[in-house]
Design a protein around this motif. Sequence first.
Motif, PDB file in Angstrom:
ATOM      1  N   ALA A 187       0.553  -1.384   0.184  1.00 18.63           N
ATOM      2  CA  ALA A 187       0.467  -0.001   0.165  1.00 18.63           C
ATOM      3  C   ALA A 187       1.144   1.236  -0.016  1.00 18.63           C
ATOM      4  CB  ALA A 187      -1.494  -0.158   1.241  1.00 18.63           C
ATOM      5  N   ALA A 188       1.863   0.883   0.364  1.00 22.08           N
ATOM      6  CA  ALA A 188       3.030   2.390   0.356  1.00 22.08           C
ATOM      7  C   ALA A 188       3.150   3.039  -1.293  1.00 22.08           C
ATOM      8  CB  ALA A 188       4.262   1.907   0.627  1.00 22.08           C
ATOM      9  N   PRO A 189       3.143   4.711  -0.726  1.00 26.11           N
ATOM     10  CA  PRO A 189       3.741   5.083  -1.916  1.00 26.11           C
ATOM     11  C   PRO A 189       4.828   4.884  -2.300  1.00 26.11           C
ATOM     12  CG  PRO A 189       3.496   6.397   0.085  1.00 26.11           C
ATOM     13  CD  PRO A 189       3.276   4.908   0.231  1.00 26.11           C
ATOM     14  N   ALA A 190       5.380   4.967  -4.116  1.00 29.59           N
ATOM     15  CA  ALA A 190       6.625   4.452  -4.228  1.00 29.59           C
ATOM     16  C   ALA A 190       8.040   4.670  -3.559  1.00 29.59           C
ATOM     17  CB  ALA A 190       6.725   5.067  -5.782  1.00 29.59           C
ATOM     18  N   THR A 191       7.801   6.499  -2.589  1.00 31.23           N
ATOM     19  CA  THR A 191       8.654   6.647  -2.013  1.00 31.23           C
ATOM     20  C   THR A 191       9.316   6.040  -1.356  1.00 31.23           C
ATOM     21  OG1 THR A 191       7.242   8.093  -1.182  1.00 31.23           O
ATOM     22  CG2 THR A 191       8.576   9.557  -3.294  1.00 31.23           C
TER      23      THR A 191
END
Length: 326
Positions: A187-191
């Motif tokens: 679920a984490a953003p790419a960053t």
Amino acid sequence: MMSLTRRHVPVAAAVVPASALSPLGSGPAIAAAPASGTQVPGLYRYKIGAFELTALYDGVWYRPIDEKFIRNADYRDVRRAMADAFMPAEKLSTPFTTLLVNTGSKLVLLDTGTGGQIAATAGTLSANLAAAGVDPKAIDAIVISHFHPDHINGIKDKDNNRVFPNAEIMVPAPEWKFWMDEVNMRAAPATLKGVFLNFRRIFADIANDVTRYDPGVEVASGVTTIPAFGHTPGHTVFAIQSGSESIVVLSDTTQHPALFARHPNWQPQFDIDGAQAVETRKKLLDRVAADRMLVTGNHFPFPACGHIVKTGGGYEHVPMLWEARL
Ligand SMILES: [Zn+2]
């Protein structure tokens, strides 16, 4: 009277003949000393009661930033605050200092720095530890505040070998739970994905040797952990006490104080829960300012120790005076 400006200084200096600066007048010329070309070791020792603390400098990263860096501030204000702190434009000065605590019975390292795996300008911890006369094999315990790469990468070298082979590694249990969770990673953003992968790179093959502590417990005699969630879900700070003296290790509660103590409400991208991080920051800074406690922070200017005072709009870091004697 001539005003002292940048333009005037070299001119004024140039009109003074070199001989006038020498007590020998027109005697033998002052020998030209060769430039050393290198910096002195980045170490600073101080005492908390009977404990000897050594601040170990791990270098600096000039982190590029853009208008997305602070979620809740106008970028013009951010740029102005950075200029006020004499930082280069759009590059956040991020110095790294870790703390070694000698309790008399144990050598405890709080966080491990970048391991030379973040920026070419960082990774001096090992050299400074050697300059302090400490063998990495002598470290008894490593206590981690949170899992950002600049705090855990120093556990291993670039070839995946443990740098402190005899140290018990202690990590915050809620931090482990968050970063270990596959659902969170997906679920984490790419960053943030890279931080999940880096955590796995460091801990995958040593997971069984890692002790997970619940923030709030004492991890070594005189070293107590304190939950300070927000920057990351398990971010932890430390109180070190010996006799009647103490210091609070603020970890990343406030990153560089010239930005985030002065602007405690700012929510930088690297605070995972921005609102919670602000609440934690203000609570802790209020407390250490009110109690006039000595503090240190991982990204404070070296040697990173000093005090926090409350100002009209935020807080200011007052560096501790360098003492030649312990
Ligand atoms: Zn950090």
